[in-house]
Design an enzyme around this catalytic site. Structure first.
Site, mmCIF file in Angstrom:
data_model
loop_
_atom_site.group_PDB
_atom_site.id
_atom_site.type_symbol
_atom_site.label_atom_id
_atom_site.label_comp_id
_atom_site.label_asym_id
_atom_site.label_seq_id
_atom_site.Cartn_x
_atom_site.Cartn_y
_atom_site.Cartn_z
ATOM 1 C CD GLN A 78 -93.818 64.245 -7.534
ATOM 2 O OE1 GLN A 78 -94.492 65.244 -7.750
ATOM 3 N NE2 GLN A 78 -94.245 63.235 -6.794
ATOM 4 C CB CYS A 108 -100.325 64.131 -10.511
ATOM 5 S SG CYS A 108 -101.194 65.673 -10.749
ATOM 6 N N GLY A 235 -98.353 66.138 4.087
ATOM 7 C CA GLY A 235 -98.620 67.182 3.100
ATOM 8 C C GLY A 235 -99.381 68.341 3.708
HETATM 9 C C1 LIG Z 1 -101.673 71.858 -2.868
HETATM 10 C C2 LIG Z 1 -101.239 70.437 -3.136
HETATM 11 C C3 LIG Z 1 -100.351 70.186 -4.158
HETATM 12 C C4 LIG Z 1 -99.919 68.868 -4.409
HETATM 13 N N1 LIG Z 1 -98.977 68.652 -5.362
HETATM 14 C C5 LIG Z 1 -98.433 67.409 -5.509
HETATM 15 C C6 LIG Z 1 -97.317 67.204 -6.357
HETATM 16 O O1 LIG Z 1 -96.768 68.137 -6.970
HETATM 17 N N2 LIG Z 1 -96.856 65.928 -6.471
HETATM 18 C C7 LIG Z 1 -97.398 64.863 -5.782
HETATM 19 O O2 LIG Z 1 -96.936 63.736 -5.915
HETATM 20 N N3 LIG Z 1 -98.443 65.048 -4.944
HETATM 21 C C8 LIG Z 1 -98.950 66.295 -4.782
HETATM 22 N N4 LIG Z 1 -99.936 66.507 -3.871
HETATM 23 C C9 LIG Z 1 -100.405 65.372 -3.032
HETATM 24 C C10 LIG Z 1 -99.583 65.318 -1.720
HETATM 25 O O3 LIG Z 1 -98.225 65.071 -1.981
HETATM 26 C C11 LIG Z 1 -100.130 64.228 -0.780
HETATM 27 O O4 LIG Z 1 -100.037 62.990 -1.434
HETATM 28 C C12 LIG Z 1 -101.578 64.470 -0.393
HETATM 29 O O5 LIG Z 1 -101.792 65.825 -0.033
HETATM 30 C C13 LIG Z 1 -102.014 63.546 0.764
HETATM 31 O O6 LIG Z 1 -101.231 63.809 1.905
HETATM 32 P P1 LIG Z 1 -101.806 64.688 3.138
HETATM 33 O O7 LIG Z 1 -103.098 64.043 3.578
HETATM 34 O O8 LIG Z 1 -100.722 64.615 4.177
HETATM 35 O O9 LIG Z 1 -102.037 66.063 2.608
HETATM 36 C C14 LIG Z 1 -100.408 67.786 -3.625
HETATM 37 C C15 LIG Z 1 -101.320 68.060 -2.601
HETATM 38 C C16 LIG Z 1 -101.728 69.360 -2.348
HETATM 39 C C17 LIG Z 1 -102.691 69.613 -1.204
#
Ligand SMILES: Cc1cc2nc3c(=O)[nH]c(=O)nc-3n(C[C@H](O)[C@H](O)[C@H](O)COP(=O)(O)O)c2cc1C
Length: 338
Positions: A78, A108, A235
């Site tokens: 990414q 982001c 995630g």
């Molecule tokens: C610690 C952390 C770091 C994240 N870093 C990124 C990232 O580098 N790029 C991105 O597109 N989303 C990032 N996200 C968002 C996740 O990819 C995801 O969209 C979000 O956590 C929702 O999914 P979930 O409910 O399954 O956690 C991050 C989320 C968390 C919790």
């Protein structure tokens, strides 16, 4: 029970199980991605977001994020950035370094990213002549691997732009789109709006990967059923639990639940996570042990008596100290004594 969702492909790259690991900064390093794949059920993994500007300036710290290996295929790298030329250059660099898929971060919201017009800030303007289209088209022109985007529902509740955005991305040649059903303004508050995911799915022909608040096997089944998405991206539920994909996939294909891993099994996986991080790492052990503290302390959350183990892990300075905390648990000693 509904029929299990099938495999799909991204620009010809097969994703054999439709459960994918979300990119997560500071979390989805090589060791974690490898464990998610190895434990089963995870069809596609992704690196954390990598700055295109930092690649342009040849930052050593950023190059240390180039930790992928061929065996991980398929994997996505990414990138984020708002300058089409710099994004194209970075895309070429990571494609040359072996990326199977290039994913563009458009979700982001943290100021460091959004203030430079990158990440979710790109969702603010839509149209033929806008930053997002310019970036997407420049990246697609620059590389021969499929390009995907990961978006949020929109910038805020008054600007739910995911649908027009997805249509524009498809028209530009994007090969799949992941949609986190929250707005940028929401950060991680509230609930993910899965209806937006369904709307995107109805609007485009490319694969749509739904994301947000899938924590259990039942949630995964519900997201497939309610949105019609091709893949589900997980995630936070995978943090300290890279086996969730196997559990979800087992449930989706059999309707049955796998037993939860024991404390000893968790400790064994946590230790592999730590060892693989340090063996593969391109920086010093001290740097990685600090990063690992936040990761391996999650493996026993909710396990009775595990607070003491976490307390040891959070103070570890070396791999040897991590081993000293985890090996007794692996050997079957009561966790309370760790
Ligand atoms: C610690 C952390 C770091 C994240 N870093 C990124 C990232 O580098 N790029 C991105 O597109 N989303 C990032 N996200 C968002 C996740 O990819 C995801 O969209 C979000 O956590 C929702 O999914 P979930 O409910 O399954 O956690 C991050 C989320 C968390 C919790």
């Amino acid at each position: 029970m509904q029929a299990a969702p099938g495999p799909f492909s991204i620009g010809g790259i097969p994703v054999t199980t439709p459960l994918t690991l979300a990119p997560m900064a500071g979390q989805t390093n090589y060791a974690f991605r490898a464990l998610a794949r190895e434990l089963g059920g995870c069809g596609l993994v992704c690196t954390e977001l990598i700055s295109s500007q930092a690649i342009h300036y040849k930052s050593q710290k950023t190059y240390a994020m180039f930790d992928w290996v061929e065996d991980e295929s398929p994997f996505a790298v990414q990138l984020f950035g708002a300058d089409p030329d710099v994004m194209a250059e970075a895309a070429r660099v990571v494609a040359d370094a072996g990326a199977d898929i290039i994913d563009i971060n458009m979700g982001c919201w943290v100021p460091k990213v959004a203030k430079q017009g990158a990440g979710a800030a790109m969702l603010k303007e839509i149209g033929d002549v806008c930053t997002a289209t310019a970036v997407v088209e420049a990246v697609i022109r620059a590389v021969n691997v499929p390009v995907t985007v990961k978006v949020r529902a929109g910038w805020d509740a008054n600007n739910l732009t995911a649908v027009p955005f997805a249509k524009a991305a498809e028209q530009s040649g994007v090969q799949a789109i992941a949609v986190h059903g929250r707005t940028a303004e929401q950060g991680f508050t509230g609930k993910a709006n899965w209806d937006i995911i369904r709307q995107v799915k109805d609007a485009v022909k490319i694969p749509v990967i739904g994301n947000g608040d899938v924590d259990t096997p039942e949630d995964a089944a519900r997201m497939f059923a309610e949105t019609g998405c091709d893949g589900v991206m997980i995630g936070r539920a995978a943090l300290g639990a890279p086996w969730v994909f196997a559990q979800m996939w087992h449930y989706l294909t059999t309707g049955e639940h796998l037993p939860a891993p024991t404390a000893a099994e968790r400790a064994a996986i946590a230790l592999r996570h730590a060892r693989m991080t340090i063996e593969r790492g391109l920086m010093s052990e001290t740097v990685y042990v600090r990063e690992l503290r936040g990761q391996i302390t999650k493996y026993h959350l909710g396990i009775p008596g595990s607070a003491k183990l976490r307390d040891r892990l959070v103070r570890a300075e070396t791999l040897a100290q991590i081993e000293a905390a985890l090996l007794p648990v692996i050997a079957g000693e009561p966790i309370i004594a760790a």
